[in-house]
Design a protein around this motif. Structure first.
Motif, PDB file in Angstrom:
ATOM      1  N   ALA A  15      -0.817  -8.529  -6.518  1.00 51.07           N
ATOM      2  CA  ALA A  15      -2.088  -8.860  -5.849  1.00 51.07           C
ATOM      3  C   ALA A  15      -3.266  -8.142  -6.502  1.00 51.07           C
ATOM      4  O   ALA A  15      -4.407  -8.333  -6.085  1.00 51.07           O
ATOM      5  CB  ALA A  15      -2.003  -8.481  -4.376  1.00 51.07           C
ATOM      6  N   ASP A  16      -2.947  -7.310  -7.520  1.00 51.64           N
ATOM      7  CA  ASP A  16      -3.972  -6.518  -8.191  1.00 51.64           C
ATOM      8  C   ASP A  16      -4.774  -5.701  -7.161  1.00 51.64           C
ATOM      9  O   ASP A  16      -6.005  -5.739  -7.105  1.00 51.64           O
ATOM     10  CB  ASP A  16      -4.919  -7.436  -9.007  1.00 51.64           C
ATOM     11  CG  ASP A  16      -5.809  -6.626  -9.950  1.00 51.64           C
ATOM     12  OD1 ASP A  16      -5.420  -5.471 -10.264  1.00 51.64           O
ATOM     13  OD2 ASP A  16      -6.881  -7.116 -10.329  1.00 51.64           O
ATOM     14  N   ALA A  17      -4.016  -5.009  -6.314  1.00 50.31           N
ATOM     15  CA  ALA A  17      -4.625  -4.191  -5.259  1.00 50.31           C
ATOM     16  C   ALA A  17      -3.908  -2.847  -5.207  1.00 50.31           C
ATOM     17  O   ALA A  17      -2.817  -2.689  -5.750  1.00 50.31           O
ATOM     18  CB  ALA A  17      -4.501  -4.892  -3.904  1.00 50.31           C
ATOM     19  N   SER A  18      -4.525  -1.876  -4.537  1.00 50.75           N
ATOM     20  CA  SER A  18      -3.865  -0.569  -4.405  1.00 50.75           C
ATOM     21  C   SER A  18      -2.796  -0.638  -3.319  1.00 50.75           C
ATOM     22  O   SER A  18      -2.831  -1.516  -2.448  1.00 50.75           O
ATOM     23  CB  SER A  18      -4.889   0.506  -4.028  1.00 50.75           C
ATOM     24  OG  SER A  18      -5.341   0.286  -2.701  1.00 50.75           O
ATOM     25  N   MET A  19      -1.863   0.311  -3.393  1.00 51.33           N
ATOM     26  CA  MET A  19      -0.817   0.347  -2.364  1.00 51.33           C
ATOM     27  C   MET A  19      -1.425   0.626  -0.989  1.00 51.33           C
ATOM     28  O   MET A  19      -0.955   0.128   0.026  1.00 51.33           O
ATOM     29  CB  MET A  19       0.226   1.413  -2.698  1.00 51.33           C
ATOM     30  CG  MET A  19       1.201   0.963  -3.782  1.00 51.33           C
ATOM     31  SD  MET A  19       2.673   1.966  -3.779  1.00 51.33           S
ATOM     32  CE  MET A  19       2.008   3.579  -4.035  1.00 51.33           C
ATOM     33  N   ALA A  20      -2.490   1.422  -0.969  1.00 49.04           N
ATOM     34  CA  ALA A  20      -3.156   1.727   0.305  1.00 49.04           C
ATOM     35  C   ALA A  20      -3.701   0.452   0.938  1.00 49.04           C
ATOM     36  O   ALA A  20      -3.590   0.244   2.159  1.00 49.04           O
ATOM     37  CB  ALA A  20      -4.285   2.718   0.078  1.00 49.04           C
ATOM     38  N   THR A  21      -4.256  -0.442   0.085  1.00 48.38           N
ATOM     39  CA  THR A  21      -4.792  -1.715   0.597  1.00 48.38           C
ATOM     40  C   THR A  21      -3.671  -2.578   1.164  1.00 48.38           C
ATOM     41  O   THR A  21      -3.795  -3.141   2.258  1.00 48.38           O
ATOM     42  CB  THR A  21      -5.536  -2.473  -0.530  1.00 48.38           C
ATOM     43  OG1 THR A  21      -6.628  -1.670  -0.964  1.00 48.38           O
ATOM     44  CG2 THR A  21      -6.068  -3.811  -0.031  1.00 48.38           C
ATOM     45  N   VAL A  22      -2.556  -2.670   0.421  1.00 50.32           N
ATOM     46  CA  VAL A  22      -1.404  -3.466   0.895  1.00 50.32           C
ATOM     47  C   VAL A  22      -0.901  -2.897   2.223  1.00 50.32           C
ATOM     48  O   VAL A  22      -0.613  -3.634   3.168  1.00 50.32           O
ATOM     49  CB  VAL A  22      -0.269  -3.487  -0.156  1.00 50.32           C
ATOM     50  CG1 VAL A  22       0.965  -4.203   0.400  1.00 50.32           C
ATOM     51  CG2 VAL A  22      -0.743  -4.156  -1.437  1.00 50.32           C
ATOM     52  N   SER A  23      -0.824  -1.575   2.294  1.00 48.07           N
ATOM     53  CA  SER A  23      -0.359  -0.913   3.521  1.00 48.07           C
ATOM     54  C   SER A  23      -1.262  -1.254   4.703  1.00 48.07           C
ATOM     55  O   SER A  23      -0.787  -1.531   5.809  1.00 48.07           O
ATOM     56  CB  SER A  23      -0.318   0.600   3.302  1.00 48.07           C
ATOM     57  OG  SER A  23       0.072   1.248   4.482  1.00 48.07           O
ATOM     58  N   ARG A  24      -2.605  -1.258   4.433  1.00 44.05           N
ATOM     59  CA  ARG A  24      -3.542  -1.590   5.506  1.00 44.05           C
ATOM     60  C   ARG A  24      -3.354  -3.028   5.978  1.00 44.05           C
ATOM     61  O   ARG A  24      -3.408  -3.315   7.169  1.00 44.05           O
ATOM     62  CB  ARG A  24      -4.989  -1.364   5.031  1.00 44.05           C
ATOM     63  CG  ARG A  24      -5.416   0.101   5.090  1.00 44.05           C
ATOM     64  CD  ARG A  24      -6.922   0.254   5.037  1.00 44.05           C
ATOM     65  NE  ARG A  24      -7.450  -0.050   3.718  1.00 44.05           N
ATOM     66  CZ  ARG A  24      -7.599   0.840   2.746  1.00 44.05           C
ATOM     67  NH1 ARG A  24      -7.248   2.106   2.948  1.00 44.05           N
ATOM     68  NH2 ARG A  24      -8.094   0.485   1.582  1.00 44.05           N
ATOM     69  N   VAL A  25      -3.107  -3.940   5.040  1.00 41.60           N
ATOM     70  CA  VAL A  25      -2.886  -5.354   5.397  1.00 41.60           C
ATOM     71  C   VAL A  25      -1.617  -5.489   6.233  1.00 41.60           C
ATOM     72  O   VAL A  25      -1.599  -6.127   7.288  1.00 41.60           O
ATOM     73  CB  VAL A  25      -2.795  -6.245   4.125  1.00 41.60           C
ATOM     74  CG1 VAL A  25      -2.349  -7.661   4.495  1.00 41.60           C
ATOM     75  CG2 VAL A  25      -4.137  -6.284   3.395  1.00 41.60           C
ATOM     76  N   ASN A  27      -0.142  -3.307   8.072  1.00 38.30           N
ATOM     77  CA  ASN A  27      -0.241  -2.664   9.387  1.00 38.30           C
ATOM     78  C   ASN A  27      -1.379  -3.196  10.245  1.00 38.30           C
ATOM     79  O   ASN A  27      -1.665  -2.663  11.314  1.00 38.30           O
ATOM     80  CB  ASN A  27      -0.389  -1.145   9.216  1.00 38.30           C
ATOM     81  CG  ASN A  27       0.899  -0.520   8.706  1.00 38.30           C
ATOM     82  OD1 ASN A  27       1.959  -0.749   9.276  1.00 38.30           O
ATOM     83  ND2 ASN A  27       0.808   0.226   7.619  1.00 38.30           N
ATOM     84  N   GLY A  28      -2.033  -4.292   9.748  1.00 34.72           N
ATOM     85  CA  GLY A  28      -3.067  -4.935  10.549  1.00 34.72           C
ATOM     86  C   GLY A  28      -4.361  -4.152  10.642  1.00 34.72           C
ATOM     87  O   GLY A  28      -5.154  -4.343  11.569  1.00 34.72           O
ATOM     88  N   ASN A  29      -4.596  -3.237   9.708  1.00 33.21           N
ATOM     89  CA  ASN A  29      -5.836  -2.460   9.714  1.00 33.21           C
ATOM     90  C   ASN A  29      -7.013  -3.375   9.351  1.00 33.21           C
ATOM     91  O   ASN A  29      -6.966  -4.095   8.354  1.00 33.21           O
ATOM     92  CB  ASN A  29      -5.697  -1.321   8.689  1.00 33.21           C
ATOM     93  CG  ASN A  29      -6.858  -0.340   8.758  1.00 33.21           C
ATOM     94  OD1 ASN A  29      -8.013  -0.745   8.821  1.00 33.21           O
ATOM     95  ND2 ASN A  29      -6.543   0.947   8.730  1.00 33.21           N
TER      96      ASN A  29
END
Length: 333
Positions: A15-25, A27-29
Motif C-alpha cells: 500500500a506504500d504506507a507506514s506500518m503505523a498507518t496500516v495499524s490505524r486502519v 484498528n479503526g482509528n
C-alpha cells in the motif's frame, strides 16, 4: 502470496504506507486520510490479510481475551446470559474463552487457573455461589472479575443481578392473594447465598406480611433438573402444598408435569410461578407464569462493566440491579 504468511509489513509495502498507518486502519482509528484508508483496505482485501490477535496482544501486553465461567452450558438461563456477554465482547473486540464449571467447587478453581494461565484480561463468573476458596483465588488473580446472575453476599465483587428477594416476595404474595395458604418454596442448594440469603428471605417476608407461619416442610432443596422436579410430587402432596415458587425453569417444568401426572389440574388445583422466564416457559403447556429478568441484559451489562474495569475507567456503581417483573401466564389463575 500465501495468506498464512501475510503480515502487516506486506500490507504496508504493497500500500506504500507506514506500518503505523496500516495499524490505524486495522484498528479503526479515524486519523487516516480517506484516500490512504481506501488504498490500505484494498490491499488488505486483495492479500486477505488477517490481523494476528496474539501478536497484537503481545504488543499491548493484553490478550484481548475474556474468560467466561458458566456452571452449566446446557441451562437456558446461563446460555441467555452468555449471549449478552458475547455480543458486547464482540463490539469491544474481545475474544471469549467459555468454560464449564459443572457447579463443582474444585472444578471452578481449576478452570479459573486455566484461564489465568491463558492470561485473560478479565473474567465473567456465573454460578450460584462464590466459595471461600474461589474468593481467595479471585483475590490472587489481580484480574478484573464481574459476577453475572450470581450474588456476592459480602458485597465486595462487581456484580449484575436483579433484586431476587423482592422478586420472590412479589411472586409469593401473588399466590397468597389468590387464596393459597400453603405455598411451597422449591430451589437449588440452600447453602448457596442466592437461594438462602435472597430468594428464601423474600419467601419468608411474603409469609410474614400475610400473617402466615413459616413452615420448613414447605421448603424443598433439590437439583436444577427436570427429573428432580418430577420426583417432588409425592412430597408436595404430603405437605398439602397448593402452589409453588420455583427457582429454575427446567425444574419448574418437572414440578408441573409431576403434579399433572398425579391427576391434578394446573392451575385449578395447583398454581406455579417460576423464576427465570427463559423461552422454556412458553414452550410447555400450560405456559408457565414467571418472574421476568432481562437475561440478555444481565450478560451484556456485566461484560460492559468488565470492559470498564479492564481499561481502568471510573465505575460509579459496582453492584448493578436491573429491573424485574412478573409475567402471568397459564399456571396461575
Amino acid at each position: 502470496m500465501d495468506k498464512q504468511t501475510v503480515t502487516i509489513y506486506d500490507v504496508a509495502r504493497e500500500a506504500d504506507a507506514s506500518m503505523a498507518t496500516v495499524s490505524r486502519v486495522v484498528n479503526g482509528n479515524p486519523n487516516v486520510k480517506p484516500a490512504t484508508r481506501k488504498k490500505v483496505l484494498d490491499v488488505i482485501e486483495r492479500l486477505d490479510y488477517r490481523p494476528n490477535a496474539v501478536a497484537r496482544g503481545l504488543a499491548s501486553k493484553k490478550t484481548t481475551t475474556v474468560g467466561v465461567i458458566i456452571p452449566d452450558v446446557t441451562n437456558i438461563y446461563f446460555s441467555a446470559l452468555a449471549r449478552g456477554i458475547d455480543d458486547i465482547a464482540m463490539m469491544y473486540k474481545y475474544n471469549i474463552i467459555l468454560t464449564n464449571s459443572d457447579e463443582n467447587g474444585r472444578k471452578e478453581v481449576q478452570v479459573l487457573n486455566t484461564l489465568m494461565a491463558k492470561q485473560v484480561d478479565g473474567i465473567v463468573f456465573m454460578g450460584n455461589a462464590v466459595s471461600e476458596e474461589l474468593r481467595k483465588e479471585f483475590d490472587r488473580a489481580k484480574t478484573p472479575i464481574v459476577l453475572a446472575g450470581c450474588v456476592d453476599e459480602k458485597g465486595q465483587m462487581p456484580s449484575v443481578n436483579i433484586d431476587y428477594t423482592a422478586a420472590v416476595e412479589e411472586a409469593v404474595k401473588n399466590l397468597i392473594d389468590r387464596g393459597n395458604q400453603k405455598v411451597a418454596f422449591i430451589s437449588g442448594n440452600l447453602a448457596d447465598p442466592i437461594n438462602r440469603d435472597f430468594r428464601l428471605k423474600g419467601y419468608k417476608q411474603a409469609l410474614k406480611k400475610a400473617g402466615i407461619r413459616y413452615d420448613d416442610k414447605l421448603v424443598f432443596e433439590t437439583d436444577y433438573t427436570y427429573k428432580a422436579g418430577q420426583l417432588l410430587q409425592p412430597a408436595l402432596q404430603s405437605v398439602g402444598a397448593t402452589a409453588a415458587v420455583v427457582g429454575d425453569d427446567e425444574l419448574a417444568a418437572g414440578v408441573m408435569n409431576g403434579v399433572t401426572d398425579a391427576g391434578l389440574n394446573v392451575p385449578n388445583d395447583f398454581e406455579l410461578i417460576t423464576s427465570n422466564d427463559t423461552k422454556l416457559t412458553e414452550m410447555v403447556r400450560p405456559k408457565m407464569s414467571s418472574i421476568t429478568q432481562p437475561l440478555y441484559d444481565i450478560g451484556a451489562v456485566a461484560m460492559r462493566l468488565l470492559t470498564k474495569l479492564m481499561n481502568n475507567e471510573e465505575v460509579e456503581e459496582k453492584t448493578v440491579l436491573l429491573p424485574y417483573g412478573l409475567m402471568k401466564r397459564d399456571t396461575t389463575n
